[in-house]
Design an enzyme around this catalytic site. Structure first.
Site: not given
Length: 689
Positions: A193, A199, A232, A364, A448, A469, A471, A473
């Site tokens: 990229t 892309s 990355g 709950r 919450g 988005t 690897e 989009d």
């Protein structure tokens, strides 16, 4: 008088309903279905324990072993190792600053590589993807920054070597890459990229000019838009696979992949390499993303990943694949295993989120019948309809991904490879969007408590956002699916215009006779609506109609003088719907086939209901289209809606059982609302700040 009497009765009914609703501000009920069964427990007017679990019907162990098969022991051993080492405890990252979290994430990668990664593990990328998916789900339980760094190194960097390189590349780099060590081994990243192009890989600007005099490629970023963006592992990696335009003299051969060293053994940047930190992000802040620029960086000729194209010492470019487009496609195909591991990660996130939300929802309690106990959240149809369809989707996607992996490794041929790769792209898009929806619903269903970082859902939601988005989009990937369908459609008619049209009209006639006749249109029995053939026929008809109409729209625009690019752009909504429906139909078929093979009658029955919930949910999703095109009647659509609701009610009793085959240990779940028993007595867990 009769009208006034009827109005009076209506007012009385409405008053009773209002008194029993949660909105009345009292601890009264509810939306609970008649006949709902709760465990017999002591009740102080507030807190029954949970929904009945029908253990005698559904066997989680059967499904677990059906999912992981021969890899069950490996997966459990991997989880035990993660639990045993404190470095992988989720609480160890709570409250960490930016740099400390990155350091912890990198250390986790080094640790797991030392204990669990072998050269065989790396070669599984091309030999045994299903095994990697099973073990990858265990790693995903720790944290997605950790899992993402591992995926970048192994699937993108090492995967490129495996799929694009030669034997010498593998011998040189794979033994070192298993360490993740950026000083004495190899820690890799993947630089495709760019700032100006994501892309649109064909338009990348980074150059790799060949110098005959030294037999080297010169890697260079000619403009600021050529900066490798959001890479990355960039702040730690010592090597990168770099996509750059291979240029010999004045001939541009388009993007190719090269191995480029970024740092020396002292972690100093190689001369001509500049790397800038991207800084803090919305999520995945344990991943060190960076921006890489190259200024005339020289690499040996041997560092070209040359499986599909070679450059001789004297600068002669050659390839067995003469067509530029086909050669580019084969190069980009290296991304396919990574898209599958991203898909696997998104499914893992769904499973984690759903495990938290469902374990919470059966403990709950909230509101109840006047004068009676408060009831578990899972008793509410609103909870059932928000969580259980996502459980169904997680199973359907898991089955389909495994099948796609087997298809990619064992059944891919030159004739069907584009279709297989397009299907993987489409599944990645569908799953990642579904994962975000799942996590949002899980967060909302936990109120919450779901918003608290200590219960993990907020972290998951932030980390998964980028999945839609990176690897690929999602919107672009679905266009790839649609283009493949149009190509198949074109080939059908290329056999001969008359023959192709005859085949299409013949199928349309069969549909009209079998499925659009008045009897079938009005048929709405359970037996009919639960039939997988009915679901598949509906989606196949919708896909066929959308494809034919899209082809006609595009052809009509182009014939009238509209440029092809503009024509495509004007039809994008139609295009994306076609692709979505196609992938949904494929998932539907794989889901149904997988359930049919489950070797336990009671378990198969529950899983069949789960499949039906997902399949009918897709028909409900597209009900307005089916009504518009006269394929489903109003009565049938109403019956589908009712059946979807009823399936949720039936499946609620197995809600906990359905998440057990995922085998997420409490020690790796790290969500107090799911792992602690405070809620059994109505206590509220307050996370420590």
């Amino acid at each position: 008088m009769a009208t006034r009497s009827a109005l009076t009765r209506l007012q009385q009914v409405l008053q009773q309903l209002m008194a029993a609703s949660p909105a009345a501000g009292t601890a009264t009920a509810t939306g609970i279905q008649d006949g709902a069964q709760l465990e017999a427990v002591e009740c102080n007017g507030r807190s029954p324990r949970r929904v009945v679990k029908q253990q005698d019907v559904f066997d989680p162990e059967v499904v677990y072993h059906y999912l992981v098969g021969e890899f069950a022991q490996e997966v459990e051993d991997a989880k035990k190792e993660l639990i045993a080492d404190p470095i992988f405890n989720y609480s160890s990252q709570a409250g960490l600053g930016f740099e400390a979290f990155r350091a912890l994430t990198h250390k986790r990668c080094l640790t797991v590589c030392e204990k669990q990664v072998t050269e065989e593990t790396i070669f599984d990328i091309s030999n045994n993807l299903v095994r990697l998916f099973c073990k990858g789900e265990a790693l995903n339980l720790v944290d997605f920054s950790f899992a993402t760094k591992m995926a970048v190194h192994f699937f993108l960097f090492c995967g490129s070597l495996l799929l694009l390189g030669n034997e010498s590349h593998l011998k040189e780099f794979i033994p070192l890459a298993k360490t993740f060590d950026n000083r004495n081994g190899v820690c890799g990243c993947f630089a495709m990229t760019e700032k100006g192009h994501g892309s649109n890989v064909r338009a990348l600007e980074t150059e790799a000019r060949y110098d005959r005099s030294t037999q080297e490629f010169v890697i260079h970023s000619p403009t600021s838009n050529a900066a490798k963006w959001f890479i990355g592992n960039a702040m730690n990696a010592n090597y990168s696979v770099v996509f750059a335009r291979l240029i010999i003299d004045d001939t541009d051969h388009g993007p190719h992949a090269f191995i480029v060293r970024l740092r020396d053994s002292n972690l100093n940047l190689i001369h001509g390499v500049e790397i800038t930190d991207c800084g803090s992000k919305m999520g995945l802040n344990g991943v060190d993303n960076g921006i890489i620029m190259f200024s005339n960086v020289r690499i040996p000729r041997a560092n070209l990943l040359d499986r599909f194209a070679k450059v001789s010492a004297d600068g002669v470019y050659s390839s067995e694949i003469k067509n530029d487009g086909k050669r580019f496609f084969k190069t980009i195909e290296a991304l396919t295993p990574t898209r599958m591991i991203v898909t696997c990660g998104a499914i893992s996130a769904m499973k984690i989120g759903l495990t938290v939300a469902i374990k919470y929802s059966v403990k709950r309690v909230q509101f109840g019948p006047p004068g009676g106990c408060e009831v578990p959240l899972m008793e509410y149809t609103t909870h059932q309809s928000r969580l259980l369809p996502h459980v169904a989707a997680a199973y359907g996607f898991t089955f389909t991904l495994r099948d796609f992996a087997e298809m990619y490794m064992n059944d891919k041929t030159p004739e069907n490879e584009r279709e297989v790769i397009a299907l993987v792209a489409g599944l990645k898009a569908l799953v990642c969007w579904e994962a975000l929806d799942t996590l949002q619903h899980c967060r909302e269903c936990c109120g919450g408590q779901g918003y608290m970082s200590s219960n993990r859902l907020s972290w998951l939601r932030q980390d998964l956002d980028i999945f839609v988005t990176y690897e690929g989009d999602n919107t672009v990937l679905l266009q790839q699916v649609a283009k493949d369908l149009l190509d198949q459609y074109r080939k059908q008619f290329a056999q001969g215009m008359f023959t192709g049209m005859l085949a299409f009209l013949s199928q349309s006639t069969i549909t009209a006779v079998k499925e659009k006749n008045p009897y079938i249109l009005s048929l709405h029995s359970d037996e009919h609506l639960l039939d997988p053939n009915f679901h598949s026929n509906c989606m196949a008809y919708m896909q066929r109609k959308l494809l034919h109409n899209l082809a006609r729209r595009l052809q009509g625009r182009i014939k009238s003088g509209t440029p092809p690019f503009t024509a495509w752009n004007e039809c994008l909504r139609h295009t994306l719907l076609l692709a979505r429906v196609h992938v949904q139909r494929i998932v539907m078929d794989h889901f149904s086939q997988a359930v049919a093979k489950i070797p336990h009658a009671g378990t198969q029955t529950v899983m069949q209901d789960l499949y039906s919930l997902w399949a009918l949910g897709r028909l409900e999703e597209h009900s307005s289209w089916f009504l518009e095109h006269g394929y489903l009647s109003k009565v049938k659509v109403a019956a589908i809606r009712t059946l979807v609701l009823r399936l949720g009610v039936d499946l609620k009793h197995n809600a906990e059982n359905l998440i057990e085959p995922w085998k997420i240990p409490d020690e790796l779940l790290y969500a107090p609302i799911a792992t602690q028993d405070d809620f059994q007595t109505g206590k509220i867990h307050v996370a420590k700040l």
